[in-house]
Design a protein around this motif. Structure first.
Motif, PDB file in Angstrom:
ATOM      1  N   GLU A 128       7.028   6.226 -11.409  1.00 22.81           N
ATOM      2  CA  GLU A 128       7.829   5.704 -12.526  1.00 22.81           C
ATOM      3  C   GLU A 128       6.998   4.765 -13.391  1.00 22.81           C
ATOM      4  O   GLU A 128       7.116   4.771 -14.632  1.00 22.81           O
ATOM      5  CB  GLU A 128       9.055   4.967 -11.996  1.00 22.81           C
ATOM      6  N   GLU A 129       6.142   3.948 -12.756  1.00 21.21           N
ATOM      7  CA  GLU A 129       5.267   3.061 -13.519  1.00 21.21           C
ATOM      8  C   GLU A 129       4.310   3.861 -14.400  1.00 21.21           C
ATOM      9  O   GLU A 129       4.081   3.524 -15.566  1.00 21.21           O
ATOM     10  CB  GLU A 129       4.461   2.176 -12.557  1.00 21.21           C
ATOM     11  N   ILE A 130       3.768   4.939 -13.847  1.00 20.52           N
ATOM     12  CA  ILE A 130       2.863   5.788 -14.629  1.00 20.52           C
ATOM     13  C   ILE A 130       3.600   6.389 -15.817  1.00 20.52           C
ATOM     14  O   ILE A 130       3.123   6.372 -16.960  1.00 20.52           O
ATOM     15  CB  ILE A 130       2.276   6.908 -13.741  1.00 20.52           C
TER      16      ILE A 130
ATOM     17  N   PHE B   1      -4.413   9.500  -3.436  1.00 17.81           N
ATOM     18  CA  PHE B   1      -5.079   8.215  -3.264  1.00 17.81           C
ATOM     19  C   PHE B   1      -4.079   7.221  -2.692  1.00 17.81           C
ATOM     20  O   PHE B   1      -2.888   7.526  -2.529  1.00 17.81           O
ATOM     21  CB  PHE B   1      -5.634   7.708  -4.599  1.00 17.81           C
ATOM     22  N   THR B   2      -4.565   6.025  -2.421  1.00 16.54           N
ATOM     23  CA  THR B   2      -3.693   4.931  -1.999  1.00 16.54           C
ATOM     24  C   THR B   2      -3.595   3.919  -3.128  1.00 16.54           C
ATOM     25  O   THR B   2      -4.612   3.416  -3.606  1.00 16.54           O
ATOM     26  CB  THR B   2      -4.238   4.248  -0.729  1.00 16.54           C
ATOM     27  N   ALA B   3      -2.381   3.636  -3.558  1.00 15.49           N
ATOM     28  CA  ALA B   3      -2.146   2.636  -4.600  1.00 15.49           C
ATOM     29  C   ALA B   3      -1.924   1.283  -3.935  1.00 15.49           C
ATOM     30  O   ALA B   3      -1.091   1.155  -3.033  1.00 15.49           O
ATOM     31  CB  ALA B   3      -0.945   3.014  -5.449  1.00 15.49           C
TER      32      ALA B   3
ATOM     33  N   ASP C  51       9.432  -4.493  -7.128  1.00 15.24           N
ATOM     34  CA  ASP C  51      10.210  -3.269  -7.306  1.00 15.24           C
ATOM     35  C   ASP C  51       9.379  -2.008  -7.132  1.00 15.24           C
ATOM     36  O   ASP C  51       9.885  -0.900  -7.295  1.00 15.24           O
ATOM     37  CB  ASP C  51      10.849  -3.254  -8.698  1.00 15.24           C
ATOM     38  N   VAL C  52       8.084  -2.145  -6.804  1.00 14.77           N
ATOM     39  CA  VAL C  52       7.209  -0.974  -6.672  1.00 14.77           C
ATOM     40  C   VAL C  52       6.760  -0.882  -5.211  1.00 14.77           C
ATOM     41  O   VAL C  52       5.726  -1.432  -4.820  1.00 14.77           O
ATOM     42  CB  VAL C  52       5.993  -1.074  -7.619  1.00 14.77           C
ATOM     43  N   LEU C  53       7.564  -0.178  -4.420  1.00 16.01           N
ATOM     44  CA  LEU C  53       7.315  -0.115  -2.976  1.00 16.01           C
ATOM     45  C   LEU C  53       7.138   1.306  -2.468  1.00 16.01           C
ATOM     46  O   LEU C  53       6.646   1.505  -1.353  1.00 16.01           O
ATOM     47  CB  LEU C  53       8.489  -0.772  -2.220  1.00 16.01           C
ATOM     48  N   ARG C  54       7.538   2.308  -3.258  1.00 22.16           N
ATOM     49  CA  ARG C  54       7.501   3.692  -2.811  1.00 22.16           C
ATOM     50  C   ARG C  54       6.679   4.538  -3.778  1.00 22.16           C
ATOM     51  O   ARG C  54       6.356   4.112  -4.880  1.00 22.16           O
ATOM     52  CB  ARG C  54       8.923   4.264  -2.714  1.00 22.16           C
ATOM     53  N   GLU C  55       6.391   5.746  -3.363  1.00 20.68           N
ATOM     54  CA  GLU C  55       5.627   6.652  -4.217  1.00 20.68           C
ATOM     55  C   GLU C  55       6.366   6.901  -5.527  1.00 20.68           C
ATOM     56  O   GLU C  55       5.766   6.896  -6.605  1.00 20.68           O
ATOM     57  CB  GLU C  55       5.380   7.975  -3.483  1.00 20.68           C
TER      58      GLU C  55
ATOM     59  N   ARG D 207       0.858  -1.189   0.000  1.00 20.39           N
ATOM     60  CA  ARG D 207       0.000   0.000   0.000  1.00 20.39           C
ATOM     61  C   ARG D 207       0.894   1.239   0.000  1.00 20.39           C
ATOM     62  O   ARG D 207       1.748   1.408   0.876  1.00 20.39           O
ATOM     63  CB  ARG D 207      -0.945   0.001   1.197  1.00 20.39           C
ATOM     64  N   VAL D 208       0.689   2.099  -1.002  1.00 22.15           N
ATOM     65  CA  VAL D 208       1.542   3.275  -1.176  1.00 22.15           C
ATOM     66  C   VAL D 208       0.665   4.517  -1.262  1.00 22.15           C
ATOM     67  O   VAL D 208      -0.257   4.581  -2.089  1.00 22.15           O
ATOM     68  CB  VAL D 208       2.394   3.162  -2.457  1.00 22.15           C
ATOM     69  N   ASN D 209       0.934   5.487  -0.391  1.00 25.17           N
ATOM     70  CA  ASN D 209       0.190   6.747  -0.416  1.00 25.17           C
ATOM     71  C   ASN D 209       0.711   7.621  -1.555  1.00 25.17           C
ATOM     72  O   ASN D 209       1.916   7.868  -1.672  1.00 25.17           O
ATOM     73  CB  ASN D 209       0.334   7.483   0.912  1.00 25.17           C
ATOM     74  N   MET D 210      -0.220   8.103  -2.380  1.00 20.39           N
ATOM     75  CA  MET D 210       0.148   8.866  -3.575  1.00 20.39           C
ATOM     76  C   MET D 210      -0.415  10.282  -3.513  1.00 20.39           C
ATOM     77  O   MET D 210      -1.531  10.507  -3.022  1.00 20.39           O
ATOM     78  CB  MET D 210      -0.386   8.181  -4.833  1.00 20.39           C
TER      79      MET D 210
END
Length: 804
Positions: free
Chosen positions: A473-475, A454-456, A464-468, A414-417
């Protein structure tokens, strides 16, 4: 990683060409390195057709040859000389026409068919055997077909020859999620906004429970999830053509239908699997555990391997059967006599698999994926998919319930965006709907929406996707780097009066300086051999930093100097006939002194071989000390280092050399490395080496630029020849000169040195002095007075003899 274009099209609708898909994948971060057409039969049997033998007569000049006429659908039949014993009129045969290119089995070179005369008879083609077409190994006679296809039909149509495209992706270590066709399809789904057609497992049905296995996991840290089932009544045989062809396209050798299915699932879904012969599972128990150290285990390649108590094993009631996630065992593998199997699908700890794979130097398709992180939610789906495929091509009945041991399910990340941060880091404001659409295409769901963000919720297979920043970067990679416009001008909020020195920029400046002088940069391992520290002396040996969990003796300590890693690079290149080397490295050294661990940043420079290649105008020139000295001076000058002092370099390291100091602290030591050090690294050539204290250099760097008005008055040169004791160095002469004439002396240079038997332990220097006054033109009287003062000082302090 290798991907089949046709296989990919089964998972997602693709209308784009392989080249277009390659560009899309590269743009998303999956860099496509090569696209190659792969044919199920090399050459695709182009120019090979179905023909019918019309006549067959004995060759008048050769007992074993026959002259035939063959209808290949052309207006006139072809005359072909054939040496096969089984050729006869009325046969349907395979004919290679003139111009056809064949790749016979076992022959790398192509065979180009030409019109020829054989013993005086015209031959306009060749009636082919199986091996001549590359279809098999048989050469017993020509292929005789049972077919109603018309003459002239391409042979590729009869044999079902097909072509595919191999897409090779240079997969970066962080993208374990893309190590499969399904993983690549997920990226294409996000980019193209198309649906993935994942194979259905709805047909999965448990036939009975006649072959149940008792499964237990003793080490849940190493194996968080373990699933399995049994299948009875199978027939192990050769795989069907479609399966062999898919595996062949991505470079995998077909073994048998069971093993091929596990390989197929691994590359389709990214879930490695393993099949055990159920009859060899002693006690009908499958236990996931470690075993005692030094246990001997025979792997599938027939080698005996000594296990550690840190190697996770799949065991039965009596013995080990498989190194978990790495390599299967010889005794429990599937053979042609196997009639029932236990099928494994698991999630193993990346740390445990990586450690074991490195210990045994085993890099398999399974370990490649497990050690980077697979999808913990995939094992059961993959198990059902594999079971259905096995039933389809090997028969059998699913004879147990699915065992799924998963005591602590791995949660989503869960990542806060923040929308502000998304737009700030991308450099462009994106529509909220577009952001959400991209994330959902990547299986990243969105919760707790607010005006600010939002929360991702990121699935656990995206390790490899753990931080905002990772989510942003994925977007960006799916949105497209090329769609972010560059501004017409660059601006800054402020201009600092006291800019802070950027160590990375300074490092780049020196790296560019060295590269401009023909040097190549090295990046070496910080782990090295323990015996190197002994070569540096007792003090060095006592301050070595040892690795507690080292993988080999050669990599068991941290390096204390950059010397030996550089010498290993030199040895590697010299052994490959690259003898003229100019190398440098920015790296750290590690020390354990007074119970404290420290690391130091160093810059090393190496020179060996010739500094100049031979040519028609000049001979080759071997590197000498002054070549290295020049580079050292350039580096110090670029770092604005002044007022340095010189002393002899460490005799334990250098055969000869200098150490330059500033405020009595060494800046750099350089010279010719002792032969004992170079020989230890298998380097026979002389090696010049410079070792900079990079951290100290950075601290002494002053970015402020100082300007001095150019003098309006001319400079004057005076030369002096003097004889001094042989031990006196030019540096001593230079320092005495500057202390004696502080106002007018601008530079001192030596332009000749002479030593001879007639001087008896003394040495002659020819030195030039540049004098200048910034206020007025120098007169002969002032110049003579300065020179007299210099001569008197040399005579008094050094007992010098001035040569008139």
């Amino acid at each position: 990683m290798k991907i089949s274009y046709k296989w990919l099209k089964e998972l997602i609708e693709i209308t784009e060409s392989p080249e277009e898909i390659g560009k899309l994948l590269t743009a998303t971060g999956l860099e496509v390195e090569n696209i190659e057409e792969i044919e199920s039969v090399r050459g695709g049997l182009k120019g090979v057709v179905i023909g019918e033998v019309l006549t067959c007569e004995k060759h008048p000049e050769a007992d074993r040859l026959k002259i035939t006429t063959v209808d290949t659908g052309l207006a006139e039949p072809l005359n072909i000389v054939c040496g096969a014993a089984n050729v006869a009129a009325g046969q349907k045969v395979v004919v290679a026409t003139v111009g056809a290119i064949l790749y016979p089995t076992g022959n790398e070179e192509a065979l180009v068919l030409k019109k020829s005369k054989i013993r005086g008879a015209l031959s306009e083609g060749m009636i082919c055997a199986e091996d001549e077409l590359g279809l098999g190994t048989s050469h017993d006679g020509i292929l005789v077909l049972e077919t109603e296809l018309p003459n002239g039909t391409p042979a590729s149509e009869y044999f079902g020859i097909s072509s595919d495209y191999l897409i090779e992706i240079g997969l970066t270590p962080n993208r374990a999620d893309a190590a499969s066709h399904f993983g690549v399809a997920r990226d294409l789904r996000a980019v193209l906004n198309r649906k993935i057609n994942l194979p259905s497992v709805d047909a999965f049905v448990i036939g009975n429970e006649s072959l149940s296995m008792e499964v237990s996991v003793e080490n849940t840290e190493a194996c968080p999830r373990y699933a399995g089932l049994t299948i009875s009544g199978i027939t192990v045989t050769e795989s069907p053509a479609w399966l062999k062809q898919k595996l062949q396209t991505i470079g995998i050798r077909s073994v048998n239908n069971i093993v091929d299915v596990t390989n197929y699932i691994c590359h389709e879904l990214g879930q490695p699997m393993h099949a055990f012969d159920a009859n060899k599972v002693t006690g009908k128990k499958v236990i996931v555990k470690t075993v005692a150290s030094d246990t001997i285990f025979k792997t599938l390649d027939g080698q005996d391997r000594k296990l550690s108590d840190q190697d996770l094993m799949i065991c039965n009631a009596a013995d080990a059967m498989c190194i978990a996630g790495v390599f299967g065992g010889l005794e429990s593998g599937v053979t042609n006599e196997t009639t029932s199997i236990f099928l494994e699908s698991a999630y193993f700890s990346p740390v445990w698999v990586r450690r074991t794979a490195q210990r045994f130097s085993l890099k398999t398709d399974s370990s490649f994926r497990f050690e980077r992180g697979t999808d913990p939610n995939m094992p059961v789906f993959a198990l059902k998919r594999a079971a259905l495929l096995i039933q389809e091509i090997a028969g059998g009945t699913i004879s147990s319930n699915i065992t799924d041991i998963y005591p602590e399910p791995i949660s989503d990340f869960r990542v806060n965006m923040s929308y502000r941060n998304i737009n700030r880091l991308i450099g462009k404001s994106l529509d909220i709907a577009q952001i959400e659409n991209i994330l959902q295409g990547l299986d990243i769901s969105i919760e707790e929406r607010t005006e600010k963000g939002f929360t991702a919720v990121v699935p656990p297979y995206r390790v490899d996707v753990l931080r905002e920043a990772d989510v942003i970067e994925e977007i960006l990679r799916i949105y497209g780097f090329g769609q972010v416009e560059l501004s017409e001008s660059l601006s800054s909020d402020f201009l600092s009066d006291f800019p802070v020195n950027d160590p990375e920029k300074l490092k780049m400046r020196i790296a560019e300086l060295l590269a401009a002088n023909g040097f190549n940069e090295m990046i070496n391992n910080s782990l090295t051999k323990p015996e190197y520290s002994v070569l540096l002396g007792e003090e060095s040996a006592g301050s070595v930093v040892k690795i507690l969990n080292y993988l080999s003796e050669d990599l068991s300590v941290m390096r204390q100097t950059l010397i030996f890693s550089g010498l290993e690079v030199i040895a590697h290149n010299v052994n490959r006939r690259q003898r003229d080397l100019k190398l440098f490295e920015f790296g750290k050294t590690y020390h354990h002194i007074n119970e404290k661990y420290t690391e130091k940043e160093r810059l090393s420079v190496f020179l060996t071989g010739n500094v100049q290649d031979e040519s028609w105008i000049a001979k080759s020139k071997e590197v000498v000390f002054h070549d290295l000295s020049t580079i050292v001076s350039q580096v110090l000058s670029a770092m604005k280092i002044k007022n340095i002092e010189k002393q002899d370099a460490d005799a334990a390291i250098f055969q000869y050399g200098l150490t330059l100091t500033l405020n009595r602290k060494p800046l750099v030591s350089f010279g010719l490395l002792k032969a004992g050090l170079t020989r230890n690294a298998d380097v026979k050539a002389q090696v010049l080496f410079a070792d900079f204290d990079w951290e100290y250099l950075l601290r002494q760097y002053d970015s402020a630029v100082q300007y001095k008005e150019v003098s309006k008055f001319p400079e004057v040169r005076r030369d002096l020849s003097l004889v001094v004791d042989k031990k006196i160095t030019f540096e001593e002469l230079r320092q005495i000169a500057y202390k004696t004439e502080r106002q007018l002396l601008r530079s001192v240079n030596v332009f000749d040195v002479y030593e001879g038997a007639n001087l008896e332990g003394r040495k002659s220097y020819a030195i030039s002095f540049i004098l200048q006054d910034d206020q007025q033109t120098l007169t002969d009287k002032v110049i003579d007075k300065s020179m007299s003062r210099l001569i008197a000082t040399y005579e008094r302090e050094l007992n010098a003899i001035i040569r008139k």
